[in-house]
Scaffold this motif. Sequence first.
Motif, short mmCIF file in Angstrom:
data_model
loop_
_atom_site.label_atom_id
_atom_site.label_comp_id
_atom_site.label_asym_id
_atom_site.label_seq_id
_atom_site.Cartn_x
_atom_site.Cartn_y
_atom_site.Cartn_z
N LEU A 1 0.84 -1.20 0.00
CA LEU A 1 0.00 0.00 0.00
C LEU A 1 0.87 1.25 0.00
O LEU A 1 0.60 2.22 -0.74
CB LEU A 1 -0.92 0.00 1.22
CG LEU A 1 -2.07 -1.01 1.24
CD1 LEU A 1 -2.77 -0.99 2.60
CD2 LEU A 1 -3.06 -0.71 0.13
N ASP A 2 1.91 1.24 0.81
CA ASP A 2 2.78 2.41 0.93
C ASP A 2 3.53 2.68 -0.37
O ASP A 2 3.58 3.83 -0.84
CB ASP A 2 3.79 2.18 2.06
CG ASP A 2 4.65 3.40 2.33
OD1 ASP A 2 4.17 4.32 3.01
OD2 ASP A 2 5.79 3.44 1.84
N LEU A 3 4.09 1.64 -0.97
CA LEU A 3 4.90 1.84 -2.17
C LEU A 3 4.06 2.15 -3.39
O LEU A 3 4.47 2.94 -4.26
CB LEU A 3 5.76 0.60 -2.43
CG LEU A 3 6.87 0.36 -1.40
CD1 LEU A 3 7.55 -0.98 -1.64
CD2 LEU A 3 7.90 1.48 -1.44
N ILE A 4 2.87 1.58 -3.49
CA ILE A 4 1.98 1.93 -4.59
C ILE A 4 1.58 3.39 -4.48
O ILE A 4 1.59 4.14 -5.47
CB ILE A 4 0.74 1.01 -4.60
CG1 ILE A 4 1.15 -0.41 -5.02
CG2 ILE A 4 -0.33 1.55 -5.55
CD1 ILE A 4 0.04 -1.43 -4.92
N SER A 5 1.25 3.83 -3.26
CA SER A 5 0.93 5.25 -3.05
C SER A 5 2.12 6.13 -3.41
O SER A 5 1.98 7.17 -4.06
CB SER A 5 0.54 5.47 -1.57
OG SER A 5 0.43 6.84 -1.28
N PHE A 6 3.32 5.71 -3.01
CA PHE A 6 4.54 6.49 -3.28
C PHE A 6 4.81 6.62 -4.78
O PHE A 6 5.25 7.68 -5.25
CB PHE A 6 5.72 5.81 -2.58
CG PHE A 6 7.06 6.38 -2.93
CD1 PHE A 6 7.49 7.57 -2.36
CD2 PHE A 6 7.89 5.74 -3.83
CE1 PHE A 6 8.73 8.11 -2.69
CE2 PHE A 6 9.13 6.28 -4.16
CZ PHE A 6 9.54 7.47 -3.59
N THR A 7 4.54 5.55 -5.55
CA THR A 7 4.89 5.55 -6.97
C THR A 7 3.86 6.26 -7.85
O THR A 7 4.12 6.47 -9.03
CB THR A 7 5.09 4.12 -7.49
OG1 THR A 7 3.89 3.35 -7.24
CG2 THR A 7 6.27 3.45 -6.81
N PHE A 8 2.71 6.62 -7.30
CA PHE A 8 1.72 7.36 -8.08
C PHE A 8 2.32 8.60 -8.74
O PHE A 8 2.02 8.93 -9.87
CB PHE A 8 0.56 7.80 -7.18
CG PHE A 8 -0.54 6.78 -7.03
CD1 PHE A 8 -0.39 5.49 -7.52
CD2 PHE A 8 -1.72 7.11 -6.41
CE1 PHE A 8 -1.40 4.55 -7.38
CE2 PHE A 8 -2.74 6.19 -6.27
CZ PHE A 8 -2.59 4.90 -6.76
N ILE A 9 3.17 9.29 -8.00
CA ILE A 9 3.64 10.60 -8.44
C ILE A 9 4.77 10.51 -9.47
O ILE A 9 5.02 11.49 -10.20
CB ILE A 9 4.11 11.43 -7.22
CG1 ILE A 9 4.15 12.91 -7.55
CG2 ILE A 9 5.48 10.95 -6.72
CD1 ILE A 9 4.42 13.79 -6.34
N LEU A 10 5.43 9.37 -9.59
CA LEU A 10 6.64 9.29 -10.40
C LEU A 10 6.43 9.68 -11.87
O LEU A 10 7.22 10.46 -12.41
CB LEU A 10 7.25 7.89 -10.29
CG LEU A 10 7.70 7.48 -8.88
CD1 LEU A 10 8.34 6.10 -8.91
CD2 LEU A 10 8.67 8.50 -8.29
N ALA B 1 10.35 -7.85 -3.32
CA ALA B 1 9.28 -8.14 -4.28
C ALA B 1 8.17 -7.09 -4.20
O ALA B 1 7.58 -6.74 -5.22
CB ALA B 1 8.71 -9.53 -4.01
N CYS B 2 7.90 -6.59 -3.00
CA CYS B 2 6.90 -5.52 -2.86
C CYS B 2 7.33 -4.29 -3.66
O CYS B 2 6.50 -3.63 -4.31
CB CYS B 2 6.74 -5.15 -1.38
SG CYS B 2 5.89 -6.39 -0.39
N PHE B 3 8.61 -3.98 -3.62
CA PHE B 3 9.15 -2.88 -4.41
C PHE B 3 8.86 -3.09 -5.90
O PHE B 3 8.34 -2.21 -6.59
CB PHE B 3 10.67 -2.78 -4.21
CG PHE B 3 11.09 -1.67 -3.33
CD1 PHE B 3 11.23 -0.39 -3.82
CD2 PHE B 3 11.35 -1.90 -1.99
CE1 PHE B 3 11.64 0.65 -3.00
CE2 PHE B 3 11.75 -0.88 -1.15
CZ PHE B 3 11.90 0.41 -1.67
N SER B 4 9.21 -4.27 -6.40
CA SER B 4 9.08 -4.53 -7.83
C SER B 4 7.62 -4.50 -8.26
O SER B 4 7.29 -3.95 -9.32
CB SER B 4 9.69 -5.89 -8.16
OG SER B 4 11.06 -5.92 -7.84
N ILE B 5 6.73 -5.08 -7.46
CA ILE B 5 5.31 -5.09 -7.81
C ILE B 5 4.76 -3.66 -7.83
O ILE B 5 4.06 -3.26 -8.76
CB ILE B 5 4.52 -5.95 -6.81
CG1 ILE B 5 4.91 -7.43 -6.95
CG2 ILE B 5 3.01 -5.79 -7.01
CD1 ILE B 5 4.38 -8.32 -5.85
#
Length: 449
Positions: free
Chosen positions: A21-30, A172-176
């Motif tokens: 949840l955290d990383l998906i939220s973080f990558t929205f802005i990229l 793996a969470c990072f990559s997904i």
Amino acid sequence: MAVAADQRKKILKVLMTSLLLDLISFTFILPLFPSLLTFYRNQDPSPTSLLNRVFHYLNAYKNAFAKPIDSRYDIVLLGGALGSLFSFLQALAAPFIGRLSDKFGRRSALLCSMAGNTLSVALWVAATDFRTFLASRIIGGLSEGNVQLANAIATDISDASQRGSTMALVGACFSIAFTCGPALGAALSNITTVAANPFATAAGVSLLLILVETLYLYLCLPETHPRLTKLGQVTSQSNTTNTTTRATGNSTPRKHTNNPAVLNLLHFLFLLPFSGMEFSLPFLTATFYAGHNASPSALNGRLLSMMGLIASLLQGTVVRRLPPLTTVRAGVVACTISFFLLARVSSLPELYAAGGLLAVTSATVVTGLNSLGSFEAQEAERGAVLGRLRSWGQVGRATGPLLFCSLFWWVGREIAYTTGGFFMLAVCVGVFTSLESPPIAPATEKKDI
């Protein structure tokens, strides 16, 4: 400390879900940085505005190169500068967050980090001007501690034989997240709900994910710090011996298999060229396909998606079963080959081959270094040791794009990537000659990942 299998499984589920949840939220802005910065530039075109003053210094930087940089790259360069600022702030905050988790517990430190993340994304929702947006990035950089705390928690609940496989799940969470998060963010940016901030929809969904994550952690994550935990433990003979030794005070100075200072340095030296190469890929695709009908942005998106998919598959299958040192060695070798290949790439198959090698690197090196670092951290200092390891890596991420892209525009693609290849070759020598596999005792029970 070995945690009972059922409790370990429950904590891993909470940890992986919250990290996704955290990383998906973080990558929205990229993928939104170019559009975001163009929007803020149009909002206040005054030469004295903060954003235009930043562009003034950016142009001074560009004018230092013998080879002119097209103005269409201004936004990309500024986006990279903001990314470097974010990484630099994380480098400053990571050791402090690590010590905080050692003193007050992982759960408390993680919830404090989530409070900062919530404020950061809330400011993005309200950011109708560049100053507010910049403030959101600064707060986010200083408060983002989820990844290093996830590594500390994974170490708390894993014995030596489980360590590498657990760290691979974090990777793996990072990559997904980096495979699907940017695409979701780009799609949400096309939905306008607030005229004053056309990115409010993406920011709002990002905030919702952060709030759900925070509530989930508050309700479901127990404390895992060995000194503070009430988790049921499976005590082995070696654990009992260690406890007795500490109680009687007959401890001997700790001998490291791999000195943490060496791991920190290798983490920095690896990410310095690697992060620069990552940031230079859009320039590579743009210059390589200049004059062709192919869209450089679309090509770059397909390349990154392929890399993310390969990395997630590797981490979920192969990497979690290999010793950490083996994964680090495989990753740095793959990275070295990819640098030399990128220096001479002249066709799409070669570009995708280099991307495949970089996917191997993404899946292995940082995950393996984190695993090796966790073996060198005693219970009382685990957060601080892993925090310093992350801090050194973030310094590399902050400075790598600036140094490598300067080289890219000064001397050209071939010399820049060849230089990066020789630099990575030196990192390979360091990894193969200075690191050893830590002794891994047999698990006290069957592994349950």
